[in-house]
Motif scaffolding. Structure first.
Motif, short mmCIF file in Angstrom:
data_model
loop_
_atom_site.label_atom_id
_atom_site.label_comp_id
_atom_site.label_asym_id
_atom_site.label_seq_id
_atom_site.Cartn_x
_atom_site.Cartn_y
_atom_site.Cartn_z
N ASP A 132 0.71 -1.00 0.07
CA ASP A 132 -0.07 -0.02 0.11
C ASP A 132 0.85 1.42 0.00
OD1 ASP A 132 -2.65 1.50 0.43
OD2 ASP A 132 -1.44 2.07 2.16
N ALA A 133 1.89 1.28 0.93
CA ALA A 133 2.71 2.45 1.00
C ALA A 133 3.51 2.62 -0.49
CB ALA A 133 3.88 2.19 2.19
N LEU A 134 4.03 1.59 -1.08
CA LEU A 134 4.87 1.52 -2.19
C LEU A 134 3.91 2.02 -3.40
CD1 LEU A 134 6.67 -1.87 -2.44
CD2 LEU A 134 7.60 0.47 -2.68
N GLY A 135 2.52 1.89 -3.27
CA GLY A 135 1.73 2.26 -4.48
C GLY A 135 1.48 3.71 -4.22
N ASN A 136 0.86 4.12 -3.01
CA ASN A 136 0.79 5.41 -2.77
C ASN A 136 2.10 6.36 -3.00
OD1 ASN A 136 -2.38 5.88 -1.88
ND2 ASN A 136 -1.79 3.91 -0.96
N GLY A 137 3.05 5.83 -2.40
CA GLY A 137 4.37 6.60 -2.48
C GLY A 137 4.83 6.86 -3.75
N LEU A 138 4.80 5.90 -4.49
CA LEU A 138 5.37 5.84 -6.20
C LEU A 138 4.35 6.78 -6.83
CD1 LEU A 138 6.76 2.40 -6.73
CD2 LEU A 138 7.94 4.28 -6.62
#
Length: 209
Positions: A132-138
């Protein structure tokens, strides 16, 4: 481990619910730090790391954090990682650190990070929270980089400091404050138009069936 769920968590923040172009979150750093592609990328990557690390820790401690003090604890966790990132950038990337200025410490109150902590990491496992963090962060990083690239290219005729147009084409307004609103508004309109056209096509396909 559900791979399909991980992929969905990743793509959801990256595309479907992009923090900038769909949810319209984190607008303050988006407008202020996208005067160049380099600044935009630096801000996005710093936010990405803070988001991933805070999501991991909050997911790990979610079952032992008292409900009535969860928000202050989340803020302390996020602030700790942002402080580390701030010090590392100051030590290894001083020019970028100076350029971004106060907006690095202000990552602590970025609604994207707090929102993912409260809405997702506090309710899900570590692996799910990482995706979730990877998707939102990227998604956030990509949005900032796109806005910064457009503003730098049209405003200064360069990308990442590399001269593209020379002195033949420059619109200085784009690297000023009004240019940030103008660029963001036009890109929001474009992405909304694309999203609406896809929805209309899906409705037509459903109606034909």
């Amino acid at each position: 481990m559900n791979k399909m769920a991980d992929i969905k968590n990743f793509t959801n923040g990256l595309i479907k619910n992009n923090p900038t172009f769909v949810q319209v979150l984190g607008i303050c750093p988006t407008l202020a730090t996208t005067t160049s592609a380099k600044n935009a990328l630096g801000m996005g990557v710093a936010t990405l790391f803070a988001l991933i690390l805070s999501n991991i820790v909050i997911s790990l401690i979610r079952k032992i954090v008292p409900e009535n003090v969860r928000i202050p604890i989340y803020i302390v966790v996020i602030a700790s990682f942002v402080t580390v990132i701030d010090l590392l950038m100051h030590g290894f990337l001083p020019e970028l650190w100076e350029s971004l200025g106060i907006f690095i410490p202000l990552i602590v109150v970025n609604c994207i990070i707090m929102g993912r902590a409260e809405a997702f990491a506090s309710k899900n496992g570590v692996i799910d929270s990482i995706f979730d963090a990877l998707g939102n962060g990227l998604g956030f990083t990509g949005s900032l980089f796109l806005i910064g690239t457009v503003r730098e290219l049209i405003g200064n005729g360069s990308i990442l400091g590399i001269n593209i147009f020379g002195n033949s084409f420059k619109v200085p307004l784009l690297v000023l404050a009004p240019g940030a609103f103008l660029t963001l508004g036009l890109l929001l309109a474009m992405f909304n138009s694309i999203g609406n056209s896809k929805k209309n096509k899906q409705k037509k396909v459903g109606a034909n069936k």
